[in-house]
Design a protein around this motif. Structure first.
Motif, PDB file in Angstrom:
ATOM      1  N   LYS B 134     -10.655  77.537  43.381  1.00 47.00           N
ATOM      2  CA  LYS B 134     -11.412  77.649  41.907  1.00 47.00           C
ATOM      3  C   LYS B 134     -10.567  77.074  40.986  1.00 47.00           C
ATOM      4  CE  LYS B 134     -15.053  80.732  43.297  1.00 47.00           C
ATOM      5  NZ  LYS B 134     -15.661  82.078  43.080  1.00 47.00           N
ATOM      6  N   ASP B 135      -9.157  77.167  41.236  1.00 47.67           N
ATOM      7  CA  ASP B 135      -8.321  76.871  40.037  1.00 47.67           C
ATOM      8  C   ASP B 135      -7.531  75.633  40.393  1.00 47.67           C
ATOM      9  OD1 ASP B 135      -6.112  79.794  41.028  1.00 47.67           O
ATOM     10  OD2 ASP B 135      -6.994  77.990  42.355  1.00 47.67           O
ATOM     11  N   PHE B 136      -6.759  75.419  41.236  1.00 49.17           N
ATOM     12  CA  PHE B 136      -5.871  74.316  41.760  1.00 49.17           C
ATOM     13  C   PHE B 136      -5.662  74.130  43.053  1.00 49.17           C
ATOM     14  CE2 PHE B 136      -2.131  76.760  42.160  1.00 49.17           C
ATOM     15  CZ  PHE B 136      -2.450  77.973  41.167  1.00 49.17           C
ATOM     16  N   GLY B 140       1.774  67.907  49.502  1.00 53.73           N
ATOM     17  CA  GLY B 140       3.069  66.707  49.511  1.00 53.73           C
ATOM     18  C   GLY B 140       4.405  67.529  49.623  1.00 53.73           C
ATOM     19  N   THR B 141       5.467  66.667  49.343  1.00 47.65           N
ATOM     20  CA  THR B 141       6.622  67.056  49.750  1.00 47.65           C
ATOM     21  C   THR B 141       7.183  68.187  48.413  1.00 47.65           C
ATOM     22  OG1 THR B 141       7.433  65.143  48.817  1.00 47.65           O
ATOM     23  CG2 THR B 141       7.485  65.238  51.072  1.00 47.65           C
ATOM     24  N   SER B 142       6.511  68.264  47.348  1.00 43.48           N
ATOM     25  CA  SER B 142       6.910  69.113  46.364  1.00 43.48           C
ATOM     26  C   SER B 142       5.901  70.103  46.201  1.00 43.48           C
ATOM     27  CB  SER B 142       6.999  68.342  44.883  1.00 43.48           C
ATOM     28  OG  SER B 142       5.896  67.696  44.496  1.00 43.48           O
ATOM     29  N   GLY B 148       4.478  76.469  42.144  1.00 42.09           N
ATOM     30  CA  GLY B 148       4.879  77.275  40.934  1.00 42.09           C
ATOM     31  C   GLY B 148       4.579  76.906  39.654  1.00 42.09           C
ATOM     32  N   MET B 149       4.351  75.463  39.371  1.00 48.06           N
ATOM     33  CA  MET B 149       4.310  74.991  38.319  1.00 48.06           C
ATOM     34  C   MET B 149       2.624  75.565  38.000  1.00 48.06           C
ATOM     35  SD  MET B 149       6.664  73.698  36.995  1.00 48.06           S
ATOM     36  CE  MET B 149       5.861  73.373  35.277  1.00 48.06           C
ATOM     37  N   ASN B 173       7.001  67.994  36.255  1.00 43.19           N
ATOM     38  CA  ASN B 173       8.295  68.925  36.594  1.00 43.19           C
ATOM     39  C   ASN B 173       8.487  69.347  37.909  1.00 43.19           C
ATOM     40  OD1 ASN B 173       9.303  69.444  33.709  1.00 43.19           O
ATOM     41  ND2 ASN B 173       7.308  69.981  33.367  1.00 43.19           N
ATOM     42  N   ALA B 174       7.417  69.358  38.849  1.00 45.01           N
ATOM     43  CA  ALA B 174       7.687  69.437  40.171  1.00 45.01           C
ATOM     44  C   ALA B 174       8.148  68.374  40.878  1.00 45.01           C
ATOM     45  CB  ALA B 174       6.042  69.881  40.752  1.00 45.01           C
TER      46      ALA B 174
END
Lengths: 250, 205
Positions: B134-136, B140-142, B148-149, B173-174
């Protein structure tokens, strides 16, 4: 054994007809009358449960079957062929649709699938055409309520109201006079019973007549509560009592 | 030459906002340490569903073509556009068909249902397990850095412009903390009536 029948048994006559399919239509026209009516808020499927003897336990046989929670089917013609098509349609609605998209197929897609099965029996080796015409009623979000007929040839047509089987010609004339754009489900059930009455020979009551309805979602039939975005099935069969109640009102 | 999911590199992320969704990806295509291209987008559009595909690049390309074919036939057969939820289930069943010889990808789907207007995002593993969020969702490799971001930057009911800023910062930033992702970024912000595609100005290393 197989190589002797690897050719199609349905072949063209000099006049351009496929006689096997013509004969299949004969099998349908000798069958008990069935009819379907599309209303503004539902579809009715109706048929007579003609028994050859009073000893037959009529309640154990179901002529109107559901394929998905929102799609039902009735036939005129050979009962065993109908059974096979119902099983194939039920299985195919899962293997060719629900297990891919996690939702049940829309009515037209299901109808095209059944129609393809019936067409394949007119162009394959060692098989005969199906001896049934089907009336398929269903609901899906994009097209609303719809009613389709499928023939032994594999042709399918959408209908507002129609009848198949023995008394189909007079039933269709009857329906042409009665059908209107703004019919409601209850009116349609009433008209269906009136139309059937014309072709039923014996007694007409809740045990000799079968009515299937595709109408508003029956959330109470889900078996659980409290889950959002899940609707109950739209297909349901009227009980003999419900049919008798409506017959009294005629 | 061992882990297929980290030979070519790449990242994707999707977020839900107020009556909107956003999906973003980096632009790098590499062969381990060597960067081969800075113009390899990983987001593909099918009607009103957006698919982000990271992982082995050959599988990214093949799958984007497979889904283009499947969705085109869906449109012709059903005479209607495919919705994000339905497309997500199509992705899941397509991946599971290859259960014992999988595509090495980490897909995510984002879109808005054209009938209900509800935003929809989800992620999958390489064999099609749907992770509905429901959020994100990240891939991928990051992906660790993206988790975290997103966890720190995301908040519910962001307006489209704010969602854009949030998802862009999460992605930038990721990917800057990942050797195999970066070299450019694209972000799509999707609302009921329009889709805005923006190319981000990023570090080119």
């Amino acid at each position: 054994m197989a190589d002797r029948y690897s050719f199609s048994l349905t072949t063209f006559s000099p006049s351009g007809k496929l006689v096997q399919i013509e004969y299949a239509f004969q099998a349908v026209n000798q069958g008990v009358t069935s009819l379907g009516i599309k209303a503004s808020n539902g579809v009715v499927l109706a048929t007579e449960k003609k028994s050859t003897s009073d000893l037959i336990d009529a309640s154990s046989l179901s002529k109107i079957s559901n394929i998905t929670p929102d799609i039902g089917m009735v036939y005129s013609g050979m009962g065993p062929d109908f059974r096979v098509l119902v099983d194939k349609a039920r299985k195919s609605s899962h293997t060719n649709y629900k297990r891919i998209y996690n939702e049940y197929p829309p009515t037209r897609i299901l109808v095209q699938d059944v129609a393809r099965t019936m067409q394949e029996a007119t162009q394959s080796g060692g098989v005969r055409p199906y001896g049934v015409s089907l009336l398929v009623g269903g609901y899906d979000a994009d097209n609303g309520f719809s009613l389709y007929q499928v023939d032994p040839s594999g042709t399918y047509f959408p209908w507002k109201a129609t009848a198949i089987g023995k008394g189909s010609t007079s039933a269709k004339t009857f329906l042409e006079k009665r059908w209107t754009e703004d019919l409601e489900l209850e009116d349609a059930i009433h008209i269906a019973l009136l139309t059937l009455k014309e072709s039923v020979e014996g007694e007409m009551n809740g045990n000799t007549v079968e009515i299937g309805v595709i109408g508003p979602a029956s959330d109470h039939l889900l078996g659980f509560e409290g889950v959002k975005n899940i609707q109950g099935p739209r297909f349901r069969k009227l009980s003999p009592q419900e049919i008798d109640d409506r017959l009294d009102a005629i | 030459m061992s882990d297929p999911s980290s030979i070519n590199g790449g990242s994707v992320v999707a977020m839900v906002g107020k009556d909107c969704v956003a999906i973003g990806c980096d632009m790098r295509l590499g062969m381990q340490a060597l960067t081969v291209s800075n113009d390899f987008p990983k987001i593909f559009q099918f009607n009103n569903a957006f698919l982000g595909l990271t992982g082995l690049a050959t599988d990214v390309i093949t799958l984007s073509e497979v889904f283009r074919y499947k969705v085109n036939l869906y449109n012709l057969r059903e005479e209607r556009k495919i919705e994000p939820e339905t497309f997500a289930n199509l992705v899941s069943s397509t991946l599971y068909e290859k259960r014992f010889g999988p595509y090495f990808v980490g897909p995510i789907v984002a879109g808005i249902n054209s009938k209900s207007g509800d935003p929809y995002i989800c992620g999958f593993d390489l064999i099609g397990c749907i992770n509905f969020a429901k959020d994100f969702v990240v891939g991928g490799t990051s992906s660790d850095q993206l988790f975290g971001m997103c966890e720190s930057l995301w908040e519910p009911n962001l307006e489209p412009d704010d969602l854009f800023e949030t998802i862009s910062q999460a992605l930038l930033n990721a990917q800057d903390r990942d050797a195999l992702s970066g070299w450019g970024a694209i972000v799509y912000v999707i609302t009921k009536d329009k889709v805005v595609k923006r190319l981000l100005k990023t570090r080119q290393d």
